[in-house]
Design a protein around this motif. Sequence first.
Motif, PDB file in Angstrom:
ATOM      1  N   ILE A  53       0.852  -1.145  -0.106  1.00 59.58           N
ATOM      2  CA  ILE A  53      -0.025   0.113   0.063  1.00 59.58           C
ATOM      3  C   ILE A  53       0.713   1.211  -0.036  1.00 59.58           C
ATOM      4  CG2 ILE A  53      -1.942   1.070   1.301  1.00 59.58           C
ATOM      5  CD1 ILE A  53      -2.599  -1.370   2.434  1.00 59.58           C
ATOM      6  N   ASP A  54       0.592   2.153  -0.937  1.00 62.47           N
ATOM      7  CA  ASP A  54       1.334   3.392  -0.908  1.00 62.47           C
ATOM      8  C   ASP A  54       1.054   4.312   0.210  1.00 62.47           C
ATOM      9  OD1 ASP A  54       2.520   2.737  -3.456  1.00 62.47           O
ATOM     10  OD2 ASP A  54       0.890   3.632  -4.501  1.00 62.47           O
ATOM     11  N   TYR A  55       2.143   5.167   0.617  1.00 62.97           N
ATOM     12  CA  TYR A  55       2.007   6.101   1.805  1.00 62.97           C
ATOM     13  C   TYR A  55       0.832   7.153   1.107  1.00 62.97           C
ATOM     14  CZ  TYR A  55       3.243   9.498   5.105  1.00 62.97           C
ATOM     15  OH  TYR A  55       3.326  10.470   5.772  1.00 62.97           O
ATOM     16  N   LYS A  56      -0.135   7.300   1.781  1.00 67.33           N
ATOM     17  CA  LYS A  56      -1.083   8.380   1.383  1.00 67.33           C
ATOM     18  C   LYS A  56      -1.954   8.850   2.511  1.00 67.33           C
ATOM     19  CE  LYS A  56      -4.782   9.090  -1.995  1.00 67.33           C
ATOM     20  NZ  LYS A  56      -5.742   8.516  -3.012  1.00 67.33           N
ATOM     21  N   VAL A  57      -1.975  10.130   2.743  1.00 71.60           N
ATOM     22  CA  VAL A  57      -2.767  10.639   3.770  1.00 71.60           C
ATOM     23  C   VAL A  57      -4.270  11.247   3.285  1.00 71.60           C
ATOM     24  CG1 VAL A  57      -3.052  12.602   5.347  1.00 71.60           C
ATOM     25  CG2 VAL A  57      -0.901  11.505   4.922  1.00 71.60           C
ATOM     26  N   ASP A  58      -5.351  10.663   4.108  1.00 68.74           N
ATOM     27  CA  ASP A  58      -6.716  10.915   3.684  1.00 68.74           C
ATOM     28  C   ASP A  58      -7.189  12.372   3.888  1.00 68.74           C
ATOM     29  OD1 ASP A  58      -7.621  11.207   5.959  1.00 68.74           O
ATOM     30  OD2 ASP A  58      -8.261   9.079   6.265  1.00 68.74           O
ATOM     31  N   GLU A  59      -8.378  12.540   3.267  1.00 65.86           N
ATOM     32  CA  GLU A  59      -9.004  13.899   3.689  1.00 65.86           C
ATOM     33  C   GLU A  59      -9.095  14.555   4.933  1.00 65.86           C
ATOM     34  OE1 GLU A  59     -12.923  14.379   2.357  1.00 65.86           O
ATOM     35  OE2 GLU A  59     -13.540  12.246   2.965  1.00 65.86           O
ATOM     36  N   MET A 111      -3.803   8.721   8.251  1.00 65.10           N
ATOM     37  CA  MET A 111      -3.441   7.469   7.257  1.00 65.10           C
ATOM     38  C   MET A 111      -3.744   6.270   8.182  1.00 65.10           C
ATOM     39  SD  MET A 111       0.707   7.391   6.804  1.00 65.10           S
ATOM     40  CE  MET A 111       0.991   5.727   6.147  1.00 65.10           C
ATOM     41  N   THR A 138      -4.510   2.709   6.308  1.00 65.40           N
ATOM     42  CA  THR A 138      -3.280   2.015   5.724  1.00 65.40           C
ATOM     43  C   THR A 138      -2.647   1.543   6.935  1.00 65.40           C
ATOM     44  OG1 THR A 138      -3.153   3.575   3.764  1.00 65.40           O
ATOM     45  CG2 THR A 138      -1.046   2.196   4.743  1.00 65.40           C
ATOM     46  N   TYR A 155       8.915   4.035   4.025  1.00 68.01           N
ATOM     47  CA  TYR A 155       7.888   5.204   4.263  1.00 68.01           C
ATOM     48  C   TYR A 155       8.842   6.526   4.505  1.00 68.01           C
ATOM     49  CZ  TYR A 155       3.164   2.703   3.752  1.00 68.01           C
ATOM     50  OH  TYR A 155       2.434   2.240   3.237  1.00 68.01           O
ATOM     51  N   HIS A 162       3.883   9.071   9.940  1.00 67.43           N
ATOM     52  CA  HIS A 162       2.862  10.159  10.056  1.00 67.43           C
ATOM     53  C   HIS A 162       2.487  10.442  11.405  1.00 67.43           C
ATOM     54  CE1 HIS A 162      -1.198  11.930   9.024  1.00 67.43           C
ATOM     55  NE2 HIS A 162      -0.462  12.560   8.559  1.00 67.43           N
ATOM     56  N   ASP A 189      -1.506   6.911  13.867  1.00 68.80           N
ATOM     57  CA  ASP A 189      -0.867   6.099  12.845  1.00 68.80           C
ATOM     58  C   ASP A 189       0.251   5.579  12.902  1.00 68.80           C
ATOM     59  OD1 ASP A 189      -3.178   7.417  11.544  1.00 68.80           O
ATOM     60  OD2 ASP A 189      -2.223   9.081  10.524  1.00 68.80           O
TER      61      ASP A 189
END
Length: 627
Positions: free
Chosen positions: A95-101, A105, A108, A145, A149, A155
Amino acid sequence: MKINFINKVYGIIALLLTLCLNSCGSSSSETDPTPEPPTPVTPEGQRWLTQHPRLLVSAQEIKAAKDLSGKDADVKELYNYEINKARAYALLPQIDYKVDEGGRMLTTAGTYMTRLITMALAYRLTGSKLYLNAVEKSLKWICAYPDWHPTHYLDTSYLTVGVAIAYDWLYDDLSDETKTLVSKSIYEKALSKALEEYKKPESSTWVNKETNWNVTCHTAMVLGALAVAEDYPEAASTVLDKAITYMPTCLKFFKPDGVWYEGNTYWIMTTEFLTLYLRAIADNDPTHNSIAALPGIKETGTFFLRTLQSSGDMFCYADGHSTTPVNYPTFFYFAKSYSQPELAQWCRAQIKKSIESNSTLNEFFFLSLPWYDTETASSVAAVPSLQVFRNDIADIAVLCGDQSKAGALKLITKGGEPMKSHQQMDAGTFVVGSDGIDWTAELGAENYNVTGFWENSVGGRRWNYFRNNNFSHNTIAIDKHLHNAAGTAKVSATNYDKPNPSVTIDMSSMLSPLATSAHRTFTLVDDYTIDVTDEVQLAKATSTINWIAGTTAAVQVNCNTVCLTKNGKNFWIKIISPENATFSTYAAKTSSTAEYAISGITMLQADCKLPDGKNKVVVRLSSKELK
């Protein structure tokens, strides 16, 4: 020829003696060819076990789980389910490193925590390199990563837990390169961040907070510290000490009866991480296990069972979710630690149900296998008709008829303090049920990303949202006004005497300044009937009391009486006083598209004008028809 013959004879005798000695030396060798794992040892003064694995599951427990799976059909089913899940996880992409709205994260981090624990456990059970290789790939990916976070420290905590457990459990079989990378990453991406947080505990989002974050984050840092303690001993000792110092700030709210004020979902989150902490400390640092003795922790498992609704669902309050999975091993830990076999029985049933229905699993579900408890209660204690679970913020009370009788009621109610963490304006709400059906309903938590969600002071935007304010709950309002966000509601009176036990919640400050006093009393009339009495001294005699309740049942209104129908059963709600009050209905709905949609909920409302000299609204609830 003679010498050769004698040598052969001596050889045969020696072989027979060896076999005899081996047989005499181990009475269990015929039935158990697998040697017992060595007992873990902690050198004096050291606060962690010398060898790995040292976190949560011992080699002895792995052996016991494999043995039990060969004898117990339910455990075998759980074992196979674990292996099948692990195999599926091993084939999934990273799973890519990505912060949600929402600036998180957590999805993840939680996904990796579950995957790593499940796959690492499968490797310990089977020795299959499929799981070892999959874990190693995931560890390298997560360690690559840019950070874990830390601006949303949950996280960081979830990733730390998953990485630490996998690293510890597979320590002997991971490559040296991977172990070096993981150990360094746990320190740099988690422990070093915690060491900075400890310098500013009051401004930290978790170090000294009264919320679930406190227990979750401290537990995660402890597991991370113990996993790499030989590499970073000073940091490990500091982390262990800080947890002991600051966790009671949060855990004090379990006293005296085990209630967790932030709601059922956060009861699960807090207790699941708490039991991970307690187990890790009991194994590694038992002389510093003061947290285990804090008041309310021993009682909290029983509180949870006693406050389950008639349907078997959790009592949903505050920012809780009725669908939160309860199939997790905390109950096994409490059962073994505090000799509460009824918790183990209930947990086994939940595990079996979850496997059969392939339902959503708790993140730590598969710890249920090595922690499995087969104990059964020798007798079932009678459930009292009234139970009150005290709490500094949210008292909870349970009133019930004889549950062995068809149609017997069970009602759960609560107090509250809206401005505390994760609270709603649900003081005085109740869920009543019979025959496995919940006749009133709670909607659960709102979307955390709506504007102003965390503004919980008087006038805060949190109270604009239907789920959060009192109009969605089974309680009262005055002149359709919001409850006072600065108010409190506590159990103020109890009557345990049969045949009509009762409990009263003081809601005066919650309804201030529109009322000078307000008390809601629930009285068990008989096994099938409960009266709800709201005794209110209005500040203005012309004000109206709004009696509100929500239901998922079909509704038929006849003036002052409502008949609810669900699953072929009926339930009645009748206004006893004032005599002129009647019910109306409307569909529960939100005020914005940003809120979670609502469907299938009908709200009942009775607008009650009190005659001169009268200050009571009395509503009767019954599984028997009310004439």
